[in-house]
Design a protein around this motif. Sequence first.
Motif, PDB file in Angstrom:
ATOM      1  N   ALA A  31       0.828  -1.201   0.000  1.00  0.00           N
ATOM      2  CA  ALA A  31       0.000   0.000   0.000  1.00  0.00           C
ATOM      3  C   ALA A  31       0.866   1.255   0.000  1.00  0.00           C
ATOM      4  N   ALA A  32       0.342   2.310  -0.631  1.00  0.00           N
ATOM      5  CA  ALA A  32       0.971   3.630  -0.622  1.00  0.00           C
ATOM      6  C   ALA A  32      -0.143   4.654  -0.498  1.00  0.00           C
ATOM      7  N   ASN A  33       0.087   5.686   0.322  1.00  0.00           N
ATOM      8  CA  ASN A  33      -0.986   6.664   0.571  1.00  0.00           C
ATOM      9  C   ASN A  33      -0.781   7.983  -0.165  1.00  0.00           C
ATOM     10  N   SER A  34       0.116   8.003  -1.170  1.00  0.00           N
ATOM     11  CA  SER A  34       0.302   9.220  -1.981  1.00  0.00           C
ATOM     12  C   SER A  34       0.903   8.833  -3.326  1.00  0.00           C
ATOM     13  N   GLY A  35       0.791   9.750  -4.273  1.00  0.00           N
ATOM     14  CA  GLY A  35       1.346   9.493  -5.592  1.00  0.00           C
ATOM     15  C   GLY A  35       2.852   9.340  -5.572  1.00  0.00           C
ATOM     16  N   ARG A  36       3.533  10.180  -4.781  1.00  0.00           N
ATOM     17  CA  ARG A  36       4.986  10.113  -4.703  1.00  0.00           C
ATOM     18  C   ARG A  36       5.443   8.772  -4.145  1.00  0.00           C
ATOM     19  N   ARG A  37       4.753   8.309  -3.120  1.00  0.00           N
ATOM     20  CA  ARG A  37       5.122   7.019  -2.531  1.00  0.00           C
ATOM     21  C   ARG A  37       4.819   5.871  -3.499  1.00  0.00           C
ATOM     22  N   CYS A  38       3.789   6.039  -4.285  1.00  0.00           N
ATOM     23  CA  CYS A  38       3.491   5.030  -5.312  1.00  0.00           C
ATOM     24  C   CYS A  38       4.646   4.909  -6.297  1.00  0.00           C
ATOM     25  N   LEU A  39       5.155   6.054  -6.769  1.00  0.00           N
ATOM     26  CA  LEU A  39       6.249   6.031  -7.745  1.00  0.00           C
ATOM     27  C   LEU A  39       7.485   5.362  -7.169  1.00  0.00           C
ATOM     28  N   ALA A  40       7.765   5.618  -5.897  1.00  0.00           N
ATOM     29  CA  ALA A  40       8.925   4.999  -5.258  1.00  0.00           C
ATOM     30  C   ALA A  40       8.702   3.498  -5.067  1.00  0.00           C
ATOM     31  N   ALA A  41       7.476   3.123  -4.676  1.00  0.00           N
ATOM     32  CA  ALA A  41       7.184   1.718  -4.393  1.00  0.00           C
ATOM     33  C   ALA A  41       7.123   0.878  -5.667  1.00  0.00           C
ATOM     34  N   ALA A  42       6.928   1.521  -6.813  1.00  0.00           N
ATOM     35  CA  ALA A  42       6.799   0.774  -8.067  1.00  0.00           C
ATOM     36  C   ALA A  42       8.136   0.451  -8.712  1.00  0.00           C
ATOM     37  N   LEU A  43       9.218   1.051  -8.220  1.00  0.00           N
ATOM     38  CA  LEU A  43      10.526   0.843  -8.835  1.00  0.00           C
ATOM     39  C   LEU A  43      11.113  -0.509  -8.462  1.00  0.00           C
ATOM     40  N   PRO A  44      11.985  -1.066  -9.305  1.00  0.00           N
ATOM     41  CA  PRO A  44      12.684  -2.304  -8.968  1.00  0.00           C
ATOM     42  C   PRO A  44      13.482  -2.105  -7.691  1.00  0.00           C
ATOM     43  N   PRO A  45      13.742  -3.154  -6.892  1.00  0.00           N
ATOM     44  CA  PRO A  45      13.416  -4.550  -7.216  1.00  0.00           C
ATOM     45  C   PRO A  45      12.032  -4.994  -6.740  1.00  0.00           C
ATOM     46  N   GLN A  46      11.215  -4.068  -6.244  1.00  0.00           N
ATOM     47  CA  GLN A  46       9.907  -4.424  -5.692  1.00  0.00           C
ATOM     48  C   GLN A  46       8.770  -4.080  -6.655  1.00  0.00           C
ATOM     49  N   THR A  47       9.031  -4.122  -7.953  1.00  0.00           N
ATOM     50  CA  THR A  47       8.022  -3.741  -8.933  1.00  0.00           C
ATOM     51  C   THR A  47       6.775  -4.620  -8.812  1.00  0.00           C
ATOM     52  N   PRO A  48       5.605  -4.024  -8.638  1.00  0.00           N
ATOM     53  CA  PRO A  48       4.371  -4.814  -8.507  1.00  0.00           C
ATOM     54  C   PRO A  48       3.902  -5.331  -9.858  1.00  0.00           C
ATOM     55  N   ASP A  49       3.021  -6.323  -9.820  1.00  0.00           N
ATOM     56  CA  ASP A  49       2.444  -6.859 -11.049  1.00  0.00           C
ATOM     57  C   ASP A  49       1.245  -6.041 -11.508  1.00  0.00           C
ATOM     58  N   LEU A  50       0.640  -5.299 -10.581  1.00  0.00           N
ATOM     59  CA  LEU A  50      -0.545  -4.509 -10.906  1.00  0.00           C
ATOM     60  C   LEU A  50      -0.659  -3.373  -9.896  1.00  0.00           C
ATOM     61  N   ILE A  51      -1.141  -2.208 -10.360  1.00  0.00           N
ATOM     62  CA  ILE A  51      -1.361  -1.074  -9.464  1.00  0.00           C
ATOM     63  C   ILE A  51      -2.830  -0.679  -9.519  1.00  0.00           C
ATOM     64  N   LEU A  52      -3.456  -0.585  -8.327  1.00  0.00           N
ATOM     65  CA  LEU A  52      -4.796   0.003  -8.205  1.00  0.00           C
ATOM     66  C   LEU A  52      -4.593   1.430  -7.736  1.00  0.00           C
ATOM     67  N   LEU A  53      -4.957   2.394  -8.567  1.00  0.00           N
ATOM     68  CA  LEU A  53      -4.564   3.777  -8.343  1.00  0.00           C
ATOM     69  C   LEU A  53      -5.781   4.688  -8.224  1.00  0.00           C
ATOM     70  N   ASP A  54      -5.884   5.350  -7.077  1.00  0.00           N
ATOM     71  CA  ASP A  54      -6.957   6.329  -6.882  1.00  0.00           C
ATOM     72  C   ASP A  54      -6.667   7.557  -7.746  1.00  0.00           C
ATOM     73  N   VAL A  55      -7.721   8.157  -8.267  1.00  0.00           N
ATOM     74  CA  VAL A  55      -7.548   9.329  -9.121  1.00  0.00           C
ATOM     75  C   VAL A  55      -7.450  10.603  -8.293  1.00  0.00           C
ATOM     76  N   MET A  56      -8.386  10.790  -7.370  1.00  0.00           N
ATOM     77  CA  MET A  56      -8.465  12.045  -6.622  1.00  0.00           C
ATOM     78  C   MET A  56      -7.599  11.975  -5.375  1.00  0.00           C
ATOM     79  N   MET A  57      -6.375  12.471  -5.481  1.00  0.00           N
ATOM     80  CA  MET A  57      -5.450  12.532  -4.344  1.00  0.00           C
ATOM     81  C   MET A  57      -4.832  13.916  -4.300  1.00  0.00           C
TER      82      MET A  57
END
Length: 370
Positions: A31-57
């Motif tokens: 889980a990530a509670n902001s867009g910036r944290r999402c971008l960091a969490a999506a980078l290798p080596p922990q790249t997820p297989d799928l992202i569920l992304l809220d629009v209004m943040m």
Amino acid sequence: MPDPTILIVDDEPTNLAVLSKLLQPCYKVRAANSGRRCLAAALPPQTPDLILLDVMMPDMNGYEVLRELRAEPATRDIPVLFVTALDDEADEEYGLELGAADYLTKPIRPGILLARVRTQLDAKYGRDLLRDRNVLLEKEVARRMHENDLIQLVSIRALAYLAETRDPETGNHILRTQAYVHQLALALRQHPRFSDVLTPRYCDLLTKSAPLHDIGKVGIPDAILLKPDRLTEAEWVIMKTHARLGAVAIEKAEADIDMPLDFLVLAKQIAHWHHEKWDGSGYPDGLAGEAIPVAARFMALADVFDALISERVYKPAMPCEAARDIIAAGRGRHFDPDVVDAFLANFAEFVRIAERHCDFVAGHHEPAHP
């Protein structure tokens, strides 16, 4: 797909909790509670297989996050499902145009959520499998092409050395002339007269083909080829047929295959016309100037230079500097003027090639030209 990882991104803790509860029985959830944290969490080596992304943040909305994800090579292929309370078709179209894989509206219906997630994960698994197979296929194709190149090279060398066994005095002649021709091609590849011809592919094929320049000597009788004295006029006429014999042999090899091979085309040109002269006084066809193929013009100079600096039963080896002067004197008569200029400009490299592939054993036989 074993243990897929899903990254859920929402600034509302309640929404993160609901989505986590629905997904955790089947998937690894982060889980990530902001867009910036999402971008960091999506980078290798922990790249997820799928992202569920809220629009209004706040600070960075889902559309901005998706643009960043697609701009980064490491994350551009992660499928993204927008999750939003917005139900305007224009918003959905905009998200899909940015590259979203699907669009889910709140409140979340568990069955639809799980079905959409499974569909996207299955599609990603299929794409990844196809990509991996393509990578393996490309590696296998590259391996086989390299293997074919080696087989081609070995075959050429074998044929060339077979010809040399009947003319043993030449020693490392094929290695030296091959290197000379390669050096001329490198020196002239930017020249206006040669740049269109001397592509990297042509230069490679030219270098590979060069050892076959005297393949026609296999057809010359031993009494002439190995004669330890100067040839008579009649013998010299027969000796000169080696150029045409070489071209005919390669033509017959070409006839056995369904498609032309570029390296055989150049090998045939070299074998057939490397004794032609710029002024038209050479053999076997008396070609002159630009009518002589480029490959044959290069080999003409390489062959003469090497013959001059090599010891023969009828003559001592000539110093490289003396051979250079003879080549220079043949500019515009025996040799293409620009090819001679390239030789003179790179003379030091020609000397290094001669020294690198020098002959250590002398006293064999080669026919002398009258």
